[in-house]
Motif scaffolding. Structure first.
Motif, PDB file in Angstrom:
ATOM      1  N   ARG A  52     -34.822  31.369  13.996  1.00  0.00           N
ATOM      2  CA  ARG A  52     -36.160  31.874  13.653  1.00  0.00           C
ATOM      3  C   ARG A  52     -37.247  30.897  14.111  1.00  0.00           C
ATOM      4  NH1 ARG A  52     -36.744  35.510   8.998  1.00  0.00           N
ATOM      5  NH2 ARG A  52     -34.745  36.436   8.416  1.00  0.00           N
ATOM      6  N   THR A  53     -36.988  29.598  13.935  1.00  0.00           N
ATOM      7  CA  THR A  53     -37.968  28.593  14.344  1.00  0.00           C
ATOM      8  C   THR A  53     -38.153  28.609  15.852  1.00  0.00           C
ATOM      9  OG1 THR A  53     -37.446  27.180  12.451  1.00  0.00           O
ATOM     10  CG2 THR A  53     -38.472  26.120  14.351  1.00  0.00           C
ATOM     11  N   ALA A  54     -37.048  28.701  16.572  1.00  0.00           N
ATOM     12  CA  ALA A  54     -37.130  28.750  18.033  1.00  0.00           C
ATOM     13  C   ALA A  54     -37.944  29.958  18.486  1.00  0.00           C
ATOM     14  CB  ALA A  54     -35.728  28.789  18.631  1.00  0.00           C
ATOM     15  N   GLU A  55     -37.714  31.100  17.843  1.00  0.00           N
ATOM     16  CA  GLU A  55     -38.441  32.306  18.221  1.00  0.00           C
ATOM     17  C   GLU A  55     -39.922  32.185  17.884  1.00  0.00           C
ATOM     18  OE1 GLU A  55     -36.123  35.157  16.118  1.00  0.00           O
ATOM     19  OE2 GLU A  55     -34.447  35.056  17.551  1.00  0.00           O
ATOM     20  N   LEU A  56     -40.249  31.511  16.789  1.00  0.00           N
ATOM     21  CA  LEU A  56     -41.645  31.278  16.435  1.00  0.00           C
ATOM     22  C   LEU A  56     -42.333  30.410  17.481  1.00  0.00           C
ATOM     23  CD1 LEU A  56     -43.364  32.123  13.889  1.00  0.00           C
ATOM     24  CD2 LEU A  56     -43.147  29.752  13.161  1.00  0.00           C
ATOM     25  N   HIS A  57     -41.550  29.548  18.137  1.00  0.00           N
ATOM     26  CA  HIS A  57     -42.083  28.684  19.192  1.00  0.00           C
ATOM     27  C   HIS A  57     -42.015  29.338  20.574  1.00  0.00           C
ATOM     28  CE1 HIS A  57     -41.933  25.557  16.117  1.00  0.00           C
ATOM     29  NE2 HIS A  57     -42.636  24.799  16.921  1.00  0.00           N
ATOM     30  N   GLY A  58     -41.726  30.652  20.606  1.00  0.00           N
ATOM     31  CA  GLY A  58     -41.772  31.384  21.860  1.00  0.00           C
ATOM     32  C   GLY A  58     -40.500  31.363  22.665  1.00  0.00           C
ATOM     33  N   LEU A  59     -39.381  30.942  22.074  1.00  0.00           N
ATOM     34  CA  LEU A  59     -38.110  30.901  22.786  1.00  0.00           C
ATOM     35  C   LEU A  59     -37.276  32.142  22.473  1.00  0.00           C
ATOM     36  CD1 LEU A  59     -37.146  27.195  22.021  1.00  0.00           C
ATOM     37  CD2 LEU A  59     -37.989  28.077  24.197  1.00  0.00           C
ATOM     38  N   GLN A  60     -36.387  32.484  23.363  1.00  0.00           N
ATOM     39  CA  GLN A  60     -35.370  33.482  23.088  1.00  0.00           C
ATOM     40  C   GLN A  60     -34.135  32.752  22.554  1.00  0.00           C
ATOM     41  OE1 GLN A  60     -35.067  35.355  27.024  1.00  0.00           O
ATOM     42  NE2 GLN A  60     -36.013  37.191  26.166  1.00  0.00           N
ATOM     43  N   THR A  61     -33.366  33.413  21.723  1.00  0.00           N
ATOM     44  CA  THR A  61     -32.171  32.778  21.156  1.00  0.00           C
ATOM     45  C   THR A  61     -30.959  33.686  21.331  1.00  0.00           C
ATOM     46  OG1 THR A  61     -32.525  33.700  18.926  1.00  0.00           O
ATOM     47  CG2 THR A  61     -33.534  31.555  19.416  1.00  0.00           C
ATOM     48  N   PHE A  62     -29.806  33.037  21.390  1.00  0.00           N
ATOM     49  CA  PHE A  62     -28.523  33.747  21.437  1.00  0.00           C
ATOM     50  C   PHE A  62     -27.592  32.991  20.496  1.00  0.00           C
ATOM     51  CE2 PHE A  62     -24.306  34.816  22.832  1.00  0.00           C
ATOM     52  CZ  PHE A  62     -24.393  36.136  23.250  1.00  0.00           C
ATOM     53  N   THR A  63     -27.225  33.640  19.389  1.00  0.00           N
ATOM     54  CA  THR A  63     -26.413  32.985  18.363  1.00  0.00           C
ATOM     55  C   THR A  63     -24.994  33.517  18.365  1.00  0.00           C
ATOM     56  OG1 THR A  63     -28.339  32.623  16.936  1.00  0.00           O
ATOM     57  CG2 THR A  63     -26.171  32.497  15.899  1.00  0.00           C
ATOM     58  N   THR A  64     -24.053  32.598  18.417  1.00  0.00           N
ATOM     59  CA  THR A  64     -22.631  32.919  18.294  1.00  0.00           C
ATOM     60  C   THR A  64     -22.133  32.391  16.961  1.00  0.00           C
ATOM     61  OG1 THR A  64     -22.260  32.796  20.687  1.00  0.00           O
ATOM     62  CG2 THR A  64     -20.329  32.533  19.268  1.00  0.00           C
ATOM     63  N   LEU A  65     -21.403  33.205  16.222  1.00  0.00           N
ATOM     64  CA  LEU A  65     -20.782  32.771  14.969  1.00  0.00           C
ATOM     65  C   LEU A  65     -19.285  32.681  15.183  1.00  0.00           C
ATOM     66  CD1 LEU A  65     -20.790  32.166  11.903  1.00  0.00           C
ATOM     67  CD2 LEU A  65     -20.657  34.648  11.525  1.00  0.00           C
ATOM     68  N   THR A  66     -18.714  31.505  14.951  1.00  0.00           N
ATOM     69  CA  THR A  66     -17.260  31.366  15.000  1.00  0.00           C
ATOM     70  C   THR A  66     -16.751  31.196  13.588  1.00  0.00           C
ATOM     71  OG1 THR A  66     -17.228  28.950  15.253  1.00  0.00           O
ATOM     72  CG2 THR A  66     -17.438  30.252  17.252  1.00  0.00           C
ATOM     73  N   THR A  67     -15.702  31.903  13.254  1.00  0.00           N
ATOM     74  CA  THR A  67     -15.158  31.904  11.906  1.00  0.00           C
ATOM     75  C   THR A  67     -13.656  31.680  11.955  1.00  0.00           C
ATOM     76  OG1 THR A  67     -14.563  34.252  11.764  1.00  0.00           O
ATOM     77  CG2 THR A  67     -16.869  33.688  11.338  1.00  0.00           C
ATOM     78  N   PRO A  68     -13.074  31.263  10.823  1.00  0.00           N
ATOM     79  CA  PRO A  68     -11.609  31.313  10.739  1.00  0.00           C
ATOM     80  C   PRO A  68     -11.161  32.772  10.867  1.00  0.00           C
ATOM     81  CG  PRO A  68     -12.567  30.045   8.927  1.00  0.00           C
ATOM     82  CD  PRO A  68     -13.706  30.747   9.590  1.00  0.00           C
ATOM     83  N   ASP A  69      -9.893  32.985  11.097  1.00  0.00           N
ATOM     84  CA  ASP A  69      -9.356  34.340  11.183  1.00  0.00           C
ATOM     85  C   ASP A  69      -9.385  34.950   9.789  1.00  0.00           C
ATOM     86  OD1 ASP A  69      -8.231  36.632  12.105  1.00  0.00           O
ATOM     87  OD2 ASP A  69      -6.195  35.833  12.300  1.00  0.00           O
ATOM     88  N   LEU A  70     -10.329  35.865   9.540  1.00  0.00           N
ATOM     89  CA  LEU A  70     -10.557  36.390   8.197  1.00  0.00           C
ATOM     90  C   LEU A  70      -9.852  37.728   7.989  1.00  0.00           C
ATOM     91  CD1 LEU A  70     -14.405  35.736   7.917  1.00  0.00           C
ATOM     92  CD2 LEU A  70     -12.538  34.282   7.090  1.00  0.00           C
ATOM     93  N   PRO A  71      -9.253  37.936   6.807  1.00  0.00           N
ATOM     94  CA  PRO A  71      -8.739  39.264   6.470  1.00  0.00           C
ATOM     95  C   PRO A  71      -9.913  40.224   6.315  1.00  0.00           C
ATOM     96  CG  PRO A  71      -8.616  37.802   4.569  1.00  0.00           C
ATOM     97  CD  PRO A  71      -9.014  36.953   5.728  1.00  0.00           C
TER      98      PRO A  71
END
Length: 267
Positions: A52-71
């Motif tokens: 959100r902060t990056a976008e407020l500063h005029g940047l585009q963002t790409f977020t990846t979430l890595t998780t344990p193998d979840l049921p």
């Protein structure tokens, strides 16, 4: 310019590197044993606020979430947690072995403090530990960490945002109650200010807010700044409304929720 302190060196690093307008963020969720706890919430929240902060500063963002193998049950619970905490959905989600090197390329990797991860590219930021008081001492139970009965889930967001993301934080029933009270108070004020003629965000407030966020995500300083604006009798109500609405783009606390609803001013 947005700068983040790399945990490995302690030095502030400009992100993304010069002449780029896309910030790649990888959020690494810790192992989930008995359920999603406060530390998982905080890691997710820091990744969200960074984007959100990056976008407020005029940047585009790409977020990846890595998780344990979840049921499936835990995966659904994780989706619900992100939704009720106002965390924007990541662009991609992938499972990983906690003992393997994080392979997702990123400018910034967000991890829980103490996570053992092999060498990664980009900046590493470690999120401080979170402790919760046991229920018999006024803390939320393990099954209601996000939103104990009758609690606005965003009170947890406000509580955690009140601590610099690197420092330890403690969640107690009393702290959540105070966060609920503060949210109600600000939302009622914002609804009142919305009825006054609109005015621009004061230039000095805008400068201070951007400087705080650009300097290693100084969100607690932004909360203090909003409290100062609230008390400042020289700032018109319409300007206060625009200030709170603008900075809520980073805070994500739904401060304009009561606009248009019947309410009364908090004493």
């Amino acid at each position: 310019m947005l700068r983040i302190a790399d945990t490995r060196t302690g030095r502030l690093v400009e992100i993304p590197s010069a002449h780029r307008h896309l910030l790649r963020i990888c959020v690494h969720l810790p192992v989930i044993d008995t359920g999603i706890g406060a530390v998982h919430l905080r890691v997710l929240l820091v990744g969200d606020v960074l984007a959100r902060t990056a976008e407020l500063h005029g940047l585009q963002t790409f977020t990846t979430l890595t998780t344990p193998d979840l049921p499936p049950g835990q995966a659904r619970a994780l989706d619900r947690v992100m939704a009720v905490l106002g965390i924007h959905p990541p662009a991609t989600v992938g499972a990983h072995d906690p003992n393997e090197t994080a392979r997702a390329p990123a400018d910034v990797h967000v991890l829980a403090h103490g996570t053992c991860t092999d060498a990664i590219d980009g900046v590493r930021i470690d999120v401080g530990q979170v402790s919760t008081a046991p229920p018999d001492e006024g803390g939320p139970g393990s099954s209601d960490t996000v939103a104990p009965e009758g609690t606005d889930p965003l009170a947890m967001r406000m509580l955690l945002l009140g601590h610099a993301y690197r420092t330890p934080a403690t969640v107690t029933g009393a702290a959540l109650a105070e966060a609920r009270r503060a949210l109600r108070h600000w939302r009622q004020l914002v609804a009142d200010w919305a009825q006054e003629p609109s005015r621009p965000v004061p230039a000095h407030v805008l400068r201070q807010a951007h400087a705080a966020l650009a300097n290693d995500l100084g969100v607690p300083a932004v909360l203090d700044l909003l409290a100062s604006v609230e008390r400042d009798t020289d700032v018109p109500g319409g300007a206060k409304f625009e200030t709170f609405a603008y900075l809520d783009r980073v805070l994500g606390m739904d401060l304009a929720r009561e606009v248009g609803h019947e309410h009364r001013m908090t004493p």
